[in-house]
Write a protein that holds these residues in place. Structure first.
Motif, PDB file in Angstrom:
ATOM      1  N   ARG A 101       9.452   2.708  11.559  1.00 17.86           N
ATOM      2  CA  ARG A 101       9.352   1.542  10.660  1.00 17.86           C
ATOM      3  C   ARG A 101       9.774   0.242  11.342  1.00 17.86           C
ATOM      4  N   ARG A 109       1.758   4.705  14.077  1.00 15.55           N
ATOM      5  CA  ARG A 109       3.135   4.369  14.478  1.00 15.55           C
ATOM      6  C   ARG A 109       3.749   5.485  15.328  1.00 15.55           C
ATOM      7  N   ASP A 164      -8.817   1.716   7.233  1.00 16.36           N
ATOM      8  CA  ASP A 164     -10.218   2.141   7.292  1.00 16.36           C
ATOM      9  C   ASP A 164     -10.448   3.436   6.529  1.00 16.36           C
ATOM     10  N   SER A 203      -1.744   6.906   6.841  1.00 15.32           N
ATOM     11  CA  SER A 203      -2.399   6.910   8.159  1.00 15.32           C
ATOM     12  C   SER A 203      -1.699   5.980   9.142  1.00 15.32           C
ATOM     13  N   GLY A 204      -1.074   4.908   8.609  1.00 11.83           N
ATOM     14  CA  GLY A 204      -0.333   4.001   9.490  1.00 11.83           C
ATOM     15  C   GLY A 204       0.770   4.734  10.236  1.00 11.83           C
ATOM     16  N   LYS A 245       0.809  -1.228   0.000  1.00 13.31           N
ATOM     17  CA  LYS A 245       0.000   0.000   0.000  1.00 13.31           C
ATOM     18  C   LYS A 245       0.835   1.268   0.000  1.00 13.31           C
ATOM     19  N   ARG A 260     -10.707  -6.674  15.208  1.00  7.35           N
ATOM     20  CA  ARG A 260     -11.055  -5.673  16.234  1.00  7.35           C
ATOM     21  C   ARG A 260     -12.481  -5.160  15.957  1.00  7.35           C
ATOM     22  N   GLY A 296      -4.257   3.064   4.311  1.00  3.57           N
ATOM     23  CA  GLY A 296      -4.473   2.578   5.680  1.00  3.57           C
ATOM     24  C   GLY A 296      -5.301   1.313   5.757  1.00  3.57           C
TER      25      GLY A 296
HETATM   26  O1   DC Z   1       0.100   0.447   7.631  1.00  2.00           O
HETATM   27  P1   DC Z   1       1.055   0.247   8.827  1.00  2.00           P
HETATM   28  O2   DC Z   1       1.672  -1.132   8.899  1.00  2.00           O
HETATM   29  O3   DC Z   1       2.065   1.342   8.889  1.00  2.00           O
HETATM   30  O4   DC Z   1       0.127   0.395  10.141  1.00  2.00           O
HETATM   31  C1   DC Z   1       0.594   0.083  11.432  1.00  2.00           C
HETATM   32  C2   DC Z   1      -0.585  -0.348  12.294  1.00  2.00           C
HETATM   33  O5   DC Z   1      -1.451   0.772  12.523  1.00  2.00           O
HETATM   34  C3   DC Z   1      -1.468  -1.429  11.710  1.00  2.00           C
HETATM   35  O6   DC Z   1      -1.052  -2.734  12.102  1.00  2.00           O
HETATM   36  C4   DC Z   1      -2.828  -1.118  12.238  1.00  2.00           C
HETATM   37  C5   DC Z   1      -2.802   0.347  12.514  1.00  2.00           C
HETATM   38  N1   DC Z   1      -3.564   1.123  11.517  1.00  2.00           N
HETATM   39  C6   DC Z   1      -4.917   1.197  11.675  1.00  2.00           C
HETATM   40  O7   DC Z   1      -5.457   0.578  12.572  1.00  2.00           O
HETATM   41  N2   DC Z   1      -5.662   1.976  10.832  1.00  2.00           N
HETATM   42  C7   DC Z   1      -5.074   2.649   9.827  1.00  2.00           C
HETATM   43  N3   DC Z   1      -5.820   3.399   9.030  1.00  2.00           N
HETATM   44  C8   DC Z   1      -3.671   2.542   9.630  1.00  2.00           C
HETATM   45  C9   DC Z   1      -2.938   1.762  10.487  1.00  2.00           C
END
Ligand code: DC
Length: 226
Positions: free
Chosen positions: A93, A46, A133, A41-42, A23, A189, A131
């Motif tokens: 990261r 983080r 959601d 958004s992740g 993504k 979740r 992301g």
């Molecule tokens: O995309 P990522 O691996 O960088 O995201 C890290 C964590 O953040 C992922 O395991 C779940 C959470 N996350 C989330 O719940 N909703 C998002 N929109 C983006 C990430």
């Protein structure tokens, strides 16, 4: 006739999918091709996770975490993520931070506290938001919603390569186990679980190159753009 949804002239392409589905890379390239803004958004989850670790906040303490989100000073500049003015792009990261992010992302209080920060990225000429959601919760009126998937093996191999390139150590067995655990937690979740929006287009990238994936998304966007 009254519109059923508020009209928003700033287009958004949402790209959701599981960990290591490509993504991030794909979203950045789609945004660069179209000259759109980018929301990772992740990275916000983080950054919250990293801050919670440095303040020693219990990952189960939803209230303290939500308060922390309100107090965080986050900036994204030229691809760098800053926390209180310090570049932490590399730290966020690390697998440990990703796992913590997934753990704190289960709390509705944390998710709610991050909503406004995410929506603020929607600016002209457009936004690509990546992301879990983006299409279901944050930008439900996005004109193009993409859900990227890939087998857990393909994703583990990509993540392995990524980590080694960045100078982190990596072990394939551990990565497979972590990815499966994180998938289970992100999918099951109760608040904003990882799932495609009803109107999302799903793309399995296991056998696709990054360029082919980007091309497909741009093609879809050109089809719907007036
Ligand atoms: O995309 P990522 O691996 O960088 O995201 C890290 C964590 O953040 C992922 O395991 C779940 C959470 N996350 C989330 O719940 N909703 C998002 N929109 C983006 C990430």
């Amino acid at each position: 006739m009254k519109p059923t949804r508020p009209f928003h002239q700033t287009p958004v392409i949402t790209i959701d999918g599981p960990t290591a589905s490509g993504k991030g890379t794909v979203a950045a390239l789609v945004a660069a091709t179209l000259g759109f803004h980018l929301l990772d958004s992740g990275a916000l989850y983080r950054l919250t996770a990293l801050a919670s670790m440095s303040y020693d906040i219990d990952p189960a303490d939803a209230e303290a975490l939500a308060k922390l989100v309100g107090a965080l000073h986050i900036t994204f500049r030229e691809g760098c993520a800053q926390l209180d003015g310090v570049d932490v792009s590399a730290e966020i990261r690390a697998e440990e931070v990703g796992n913590r992010a997934s753990a704190i992302a289960v709390h509705p209080e944390v998710r709610k506290a991050l909503i406004a920060r995410q929506r603020a990225f929607r600016k002209l000429p457009g936004l690509v938001a990546d992301g879990r959601d983006m299409g279901t919760v944050i930008f439900p009126d996005a004109p193009l919603k993409v859900f990227l998937t890939a087998s857990v093996e393909a994703r583990a191999a990509r993540r392995y390569k990524q980590l080694i390139q960045k100078g982190f150590s990596a072990n394939m067995e551990d990565l497979l186990r972590d990815l499966r655990e994180r998938d289970t937690r992100d999918t099951n979740r109760s608040t904003a679980p990882l799932k495609p929006a009803a109107d999302a287009r799903t793309l399995d990238t296991s056998g696709l190159s990054v360029d082919q994936t980007v091309e497909q998304i741009i093609g879809w966007f050109n089809e719907i753009r007036v």
